[in-house]
Design a protein around this motif. Structure first.
Motif, PDB file in Angstrom:
ATOM      1  N   ILE A 451       4.533  13.729  -0.716  1.00 24.92           N
ATOM      2  CA  ILE A 451       5.579  12.745  -0.431  1.00 24.92           C
ATOM      3  C   ILE A 451       5.012  11.688   0.499  1.00 24.92           C
ATOM      4  O   ILE A 451       4.229  11.996   1.402  1.00 24.92           O
ATOM      5  CB  ILE A 451       6.800  13.387   0.269  1.00 24.92           C
ATOM      6  CG1 ILE A 451       7.229  14.674  -0.423  1.00 24.92           C
ATOM      7  CG2 ILE A 451       7.964  12.408   0.341  1.00 24.92           C
ATOM      8  CD1 ILE A 451       8.253  15.466   0.371  1.00 24.92           C
ATOM      9  N   SER A 452       5.448  10.454   0.291  1.00 24.21           N
ATOM     10  CA  SER A 452       5.083   9.380   1.212  1.00 24.21           C
ATOM     11  C   SER A 452       6.337   8.608   1.593  1.00 24.21           C
ATOM     12  O   SER A 452       7.266   8.475   0.795  1.00 24.21           O
ATOM     13  CB  SER A 452       4.068   8.440   0.559  1.00 24.21           C
ATOM     14  OG  SER A 452       3.747   7.380   1.433  1.00 24.21           O
ATOM     15  N   GLY A 453       6.363   8.108   2.828  1.00 24.37           N
ATOM     16  CA  GLY A 453       7.468   7.275   3.290  1.00 24.37           C
ATOM     17  C   GLY A 453       6.967   5.874   3.573  1.00 24.37           C
ATOM     18  O   GLY A 453       5.903   5.694   4.177  1.00 24.37           O
ATOM     19  N   MET A 454       7.714   4.849   3.131  1.00 21.59           N
ATOM     20  CA  MET A 454       7.210   3.479   3.283  1.00 21.59           C
ATOM     21  C   MET A 454       8.331   2.474   3.493  1.00 21.59           C
ATOM     22  O   MET A 454       9.469   2.673   3.053  1.00 21.59           O
ATOM     23  CB  MET A 454       6.376   3.095   2.057  1.00 21.59           C
ATOM     24  CG  MET A 454       7.113   3.152   0.736  1.00 21.59           C
ATOM     25  SD  MET A 454       6.031   2.783  -0.695  1.00 21.59           S
ATOM     26  CE  MET A 454       5.016   4.251  -0.761  1.00 21.59           C
ATOM     27  N   HIS A 455       7.973   1.381   4.191  1.00 21.02           N
ATOM     28  CA  HIS A 455       8.882   0.235   4.376  1.00 21.02           C
ATOM     29  C   HIS A 455       8.012  -1.022   4.413  1.00 21.02           C
ATOM     30  O   HIS A 455       7.865  -1.686   5.428  1.00 21.02           O
ATOM     31  CB  HIS A 455       9.732   0.396   5.645  1.00 21.02           C
ATOM     32  CG  HIS A 455       8.952   0.625   6.910  1.00 21.02           C
ATOM     33  ND1 HIS A 455       8.938  -0.273   7.954  1.00 21.02           N
ATOM     34  CD2 HIS A 455       8.159   1.648   7.289  1.00 21.02           C
ATOM     35  CE1 HIS A 455       8.170   0.193   8.930  1.00 21.02           C
ATOM     36  NE2 HIS A 455       7.686   1.359   8.548  1.00 21.02           N
ATOM     37  N   LEU A 456       7.440  -1.354   3.266  1.00 17.92           N
ATOM     38  CA  LEU A 456       6.461  -2.432   3.141  1.00 17.92           C
ATOM     39  C   LEU A 456       7.114  -3.675   2.537  1.00 17.92           C
ATOM     40  O   LEU A 456       7.588  -3.651   1.396  1.00 17.92           O
ATOM     41  CB  LEU A 456       5.294  -1.970   2.265  1.00 17.92           C
ATOM     42  CG  LEU A 456       4.440  -0.837   2.862  1.00 17.92           C
ATOM     43  CD1 LEU A 456       3.578  -0.185   1.790  1.00 17.92           C
ATOM     44  CD2 LEU A 456       3.576  -1.368   4.003  1.00 17.92           C
ATOM     45  N   PHE A 457       7.103  -4.752   3.306  1.00 16.13           N
ATOM     46  CA  PHE A 457       7.746  -5.999   2.883  1.00 16.13           C
ATOM     47  C   PHE A 457       6.747  -6.899   2.173  1.00 16.13           C
ATOM     48  O   PHE A 457       5.638  -7.127   2.659  1.00 16.13           O
ATOM     49  CB  PHE A 457       8.317  -6.722   4.103  1.00 16.13           C
ATOM     50  CG  PHE A 457       8.969  -8.036   3.779  1.00 16.13           C
ATOM     51  CD1 PHE A 457      10.158  -8.077   3.061  1.00 16.13           C
ATOM     52  CD2 PHE A 457       8.399  -9.236   4.196  1.00 16.13           C
ATOM     53  CE1 PHE A 457      10.766  -9.291   2.763  1.00 16.13           C
ATOM     54  CE2 PHE A 457       8.997 -10.448   3.907  1.00 16.13           C
ATOM     55  CZ  PHE A 457      10.185 -10.478   3.185  1.00 16.13           C
ATOM     56  N   ASP A 458       7.151  -7.397   1.007  1.00 18.14           N
ATOM     57  CA  ASP A 458       6.332  -8.343   0.248  1.00 18.14           C
ATOM     58  C   ASP A 458       6.942  -9.734   0.390  1.00 18.14           C
ATOM     59  O   ASP A 458       8.018 -10.007  -0.160  1.00 18.14           O
ATOM     60  CB  ASP A 458       6.297  -7.936  -1.224  1.00 18.14           C
ATOM     61  CG  ASP A 458       5.538  -8.939  -2.081  1.00 18.14           C
ATOM     62  OD1 ASP A 458       4.745  -9.726  -1.513  1.00 18.14           O
ATOM     63  OD2 ASP A 458       5.743  -8.948  -3.304  1.00 18.14           O
ATOM     64  N   PRO A 459       6.284 -10.645   1.124  1.00 17.75           N
ATOM     65  CA  PRO A 459       6.858 -11.981   1.351  1.00 17.75           C
ATOM     66  C   PRO A 459       7.047 -12.792   0.069  1.00 17.75           C
ATOM     67  O   PRO A 459       7.952 -13.626  -0.004  1.00 17.75           O
ATOM     68  CB  PRO A 459       5.828 -12.655   2.269  1.00 17.75           C
ATOM     69  CG  PRO A 459       5.021 -11.550   2.851  1.00 17.75           C
ATOM     70  CD  PRO A 459       5.009 -10.467   1.833  1.00 17.75           C
ATOM     71  N   LEU A 460       6.192 -12.554  -0.941  1.00 15.12           N
ATOM     72  CA  LEU A 460       6.281 -13.355  -2.165  1.00 15.12           C
ATOM     73  C   LEU A 460       7.559 -13.045  -2.938  1.00 15.12           C
ATOM     74  O   LEU A 460       8.267 -13.949  -3.392  1.00 15.12           O
ATOM     75  CB  LEU A 460       5.055 -13.106  -3.043  1.00 15.12           C
ATOM     76  CG  LEU A 460       3.715 -13.577  -2.456  1.00 15.12           C
ATOM     77  CD1 LEU A 460       2.568 -13.226  -3.398  1.00 15.12           C
ATOM     78  CD2 LEU A 460       3.746 -15.084  -2.201  1.00 15.12           C
ATOM     79  N   SER A 461       7.853 -11.762  -3.099  1.00 12.13           N
ATOM     80  CA  SER A 461       9.058 -11.384  -3.853  1.00 12.13           C
ATOM     81  C   SER A 461      10.255 -11.131  -2.947  1.00 12.13           C
ATOM     82  O   SER A 461      11.375 -10.972  -3.426  1.00 12.13           O
ATOM     83  CB  SER A 461       8.780 -10.119  -4.671  1.00 12.13           C
ATOM     84  OG  SER A 461       8.479  -9.026  -3.809  1.00 12.13           O
ATOM     85  N   GLU A 462       9.980 -11.072  -1.622  1.00 18.45           N
ATOM     86  CA  GLU A 462      11.009 -10.764  -0.627  1.00 18.45           C
ATOM     87  C   GLU A 462      11.705  -9.442  -0.951  1.00 18.45           C
ATOM     88  O   GLU A 462      12.919  -9.300  -0.831  1.00 18.45           O
ATOM     89  CB  GLU A 462      12.027 -11.907  -0.505  1.00 18.45           C
ATOM     90  CG  GLU A 462      11.405 -13.197   0.018  1.00 18.45           C
ATOM     91  CD  GLU A 462      12.437 -14.278   0.301  1.00 18.45           C
ATOM     92  OE1 GLU A 462      13.575 -14.152  -0.196  1.00 18.45           O
ATOM     93  OE2 GLU A 462      12.103 -15.225   1.033  1.00 18.45           O
ATOM     94  N   THR A 463      10.892  -8.475  -1.383  1.00 18.21           N
ATOM     95  CA  THR A 463      11.390  -7.124  -1.673  1.00 18.21           C
ATOM     96  C   THR A 463      10.541  -6.114  -0.915  1.00 18.21           C
ATOM     97  O   THR A 463       9.479  -6.447  -0.368  1.00 18.21           O
ATOM     98  CB  THR A 463      11.320  -6.810  -3.177  1.00 18.21           C
ATOM     99  OG1 THR A 463       9.948  -6.879  -3.598  1.00 18.21           O
ATOM    100  CG2 THR A 463      12.170  -7.782  -3.980  1.00 18.21           C
TER     101      THR A 463
END
Length: 633
Positions: A451-463
């Protein structure tokens, strides 16, 4: 001719254990209650509720070595060719291992790296960073953390840690009460009776029951009379949790145990495919446990350890020694001439046991207790390489280890609560490694975790997260939503520097504490700096890092930093001020293969339970969509 009892059915040992586990679980749910006792009376007992720490361990920041306490900022210019001189009390204080760091000081230089000039002055030739050689507050355990899960078996090491965590009373499972009823015309308790066999199997039964932590009474020998045996069993059911009948379990004309059990309860197993010890009887009466052991001593011994031993393992998590051969996930180092005992966790993934080394140190009892076991690096070796096989000494069985889960990724308090519930409900141990969101992705790339936990923001798609799965994991896998979290700037109570924005951190030269490379919070901070046209070199303390939100909060609380970015929950917990900046998505990632694993659905069921996490979430969380699959590729 006297009637002979036939075996109901020869049952495969694995099937017999599965049937037996069901009966044990039903019995435990109905009859095993809790009792509240002093921690010092809880040796080798089993928790019936999770325990949360009442203190930080250590309770304040302390020196990890003998040396001098300094302000790290005042050492930055020190070089081998251009050393700097420090003055006692103004620039440094002498400090011993375990001493509290006082006031202005935020790092320690080991004494072997200090050149004494006179009684009041020293020379140093290398600068250090904030927090170097310091055991920070809560480094082992933070106040409010789960110390041990419901169902943990308490060794002396557990008791020591509970006391250090400020715990004085705990809830444990009450003792199991059993009775052993030896039967047979040929046995006697009378040492002077020369024409019969002295009954001795009770010594085996009594010894192991006491070793496993139960209470046991031994009944006098009963002759082979069905009515008498039945009467004693029915009377014993009023007082005891489990009835053990000695002999009478085979198919002789005087073997009555199975017919008695059929008459008053439920017979689930009569005979297994083990040898010696084939004629064992398992069942229940009024949901209390019933075992019929063979009369031959070694057959009695074997079945006692297998089936009655499993009662204590299943209910009380009782432990015995074992070794497991596992392959190292990571490289580990050592020193020639030292025999290094390395704590490690073990998981089972893609058909092999994997050893995941954890932090090992003289002061860190918590990691030692919570690890699967340890392996040894010999005095002749400088370490071991990733992929090498190690022998792990453990008190866990391979069956238990195959249930273990490894979480690698971004830190969140709900992950600890998920681990608590997995162990409490299913005896699944989930190890947690806080390596940041990208650290979790890299571990998934190499099949090093479940399992992995993540909160990675992509500025290009804003997702959040999905674009990173597509870029680094080939777009394959499953995202399970955990929460939307409020992140912002955390400062001391009253906000003494009046920080209101990212720009204020630069303009007011605030001492900042950052997160490690690959952490979602750090990547977002970098994005916010770029949006504000601020260089990382303009941030005082950009390279000073910790791995968890709570550690960042304590760095501000303790005065080692003026500001950090972390979730609102940390500000609420530590009574710090919070300036909201953004709302983020925090999700759990699984490989597609894991969807075929029943542990995946156990996780979803736990996350969707009413009230999950309510005891630890104070504010800044939106969990309305928790447990929903938001991406599958």
């Amino acid at each position: 001719m006297m009637k002979r009892t036939k075996y109901l059915k020869i049952t495969d040992i694995e099937k017999a254990l599965d049937l037996w586990y069901e009966k044990i679980d039903i019995f435990a749910d109905k009859y095993i209650s809790s009792e509240n006792i002093r921690v010092k009376d809880a040796y080798f007992k089993t928790l019936s509720k999770p325990v949360y720490s009442k203190r930080n361990i250590p309770p304040f920041s302390t020196s990890a070595f003998d040396g001098i306490a300094v302000r790290a900022q005042s050492t930055y210019s020190a070089r081998e060719v251009s050393p700097i001189i420090l003055e006692l009390e103004r620039d440094f204080l002498y400090i011993n291992t375990g001493d509290k760091l006082l006031g202005q000081f935020n790092a320690v230089i080991m004494i072997e790296n200090v050149e004494e000039i006179d009684n009041n002055h020293v020379r140093i030739r290398k600068g250090i960073s904030i927090g170097d050689n310091v055991r920070t507050i809560g480094e082992d355990i933070h106040k409010g953390d789960v110390v041990f899960y419901n169902g943990e078996y308490l060794t002396p090491e557990h008791i020591s840690l509970l006391i250090a965590a400020g715990i004085r009373n705990i809830d444990v499972k009450r003792k199991l009460k059993l009775v052993f009823i030896p039967t047979g015309d040929e046995i006697t308790n009378d040492i002077n009776e020369k024409s019969k066999i002295l009954e001795s199997n009770s010594s085996i039964v009594e010894g192991y029951i006491l070793k496993w932590g139960g209470e046991i009474d031994i009944h006098d020998c009963i002759k082979d009379n069905e009515n008498n045996i039945k009467r004693v069993i029915e009377k014993s059911l009023e007082k005891y949790d489990a009835i053990i009948v000695g002999a009478g379990s085979s198919h002789g004309s005087k073997d009555y145990t199975s017919s008695i059990l059929n008459d008053i309860g439920e017979l689930i197993v009569h005979g297994t495919n083990i040898r010696p010890g084939k004629p064992v009887i398992l069942g229940s009466v009024k949901e209390k446990l019933f075992i019929g052991l063979p009369g031959y001593p070694y057959a009695c011994d074997i079945n006692l350890k297998i089936f009655i031993g499993e009662i204590f393992k299943r209910i009380y998590n009782y432990r015995e020694n074992n070794i497991i051969y596992a392959r190292l996930i990571n490289k580990v180092s050592s020193k020639i001439g030292e025999k290094h005992y390395y704590n490690t966790n073990i998981i089972y993934n893609k058909g092999e046991f994997l050893a995941y080394p954890v932090k090992t140190g003289s002061s860190n009892l918590y990691n030692g207790i919570n690890s699967t076991g340890y392996f040894i690096i010999d005095t002749r070796d400088e370490g071991m390489e990733e992929g090498e096989e190690v022998i792990v000494f453990t008190d866990k069985t391979s069956y238990e280890i195959k249930k273990n889960l490894l979480f690698v990724g971004s830190n969140d308090p709900l992950i600890g609560e998920l681990g608590n519930k997995l162990f409490e409900k299913h005896r699944i141990k989930m190890f947690i490694s806080n390596k940041g969101s990208m650290g979790g992705i890299y571990a998934m790339q190499k099949s090093k975790c479940h399992i992995s936990g993540m909160h990675l923001f992509d500025p290009l798609s804003e997702t959040y997260n999905i674009s990173f799965i597509k870029k680094y994991l080939g777009g394959k896998g499953i995202l399970l939503h955990l929460a939307n979290r409020s992140q912002g700037i955390i400062v001391k109570k009253g906000n003494p520097l009046n920080i209101r924005s990212i720009k204020d951190i630069k303009m007011k030269k605030a001492r900042y504490i950052n997160r490690q490379n690959g952490a979602g919070t750090r990547l977002m901070f970098d994005y916010l700096l770029q949006e504000s046209d601020i260089k990382v070199s303009d941030i005082n303390g950009y390279d000073n890092v910790v791995s968890k939100h709570i550690d960042a909060g304590y760095m501000v609380k303790e005065g080692f930093a003026d500001a950090t970015i972390a979730i609102k929950l940390i500000a609420d917990m530590l009574d710090l001020d919070f300036i909201p900046i953004f709302i983020e998505n925090y999700d759990l990632y699984f490989s597609n293969n894991f969807k075929r694993d029943d542990r995946f659905y156990k996780i979803i069921d736990i996350l969707k339970e009413d009230g999950f996490g309510e005891n630890i979430i104070i504010g800044g969380y939106d969990t309305r969509s928790i447990g929903e699959i938001i991406y599958e590729g």
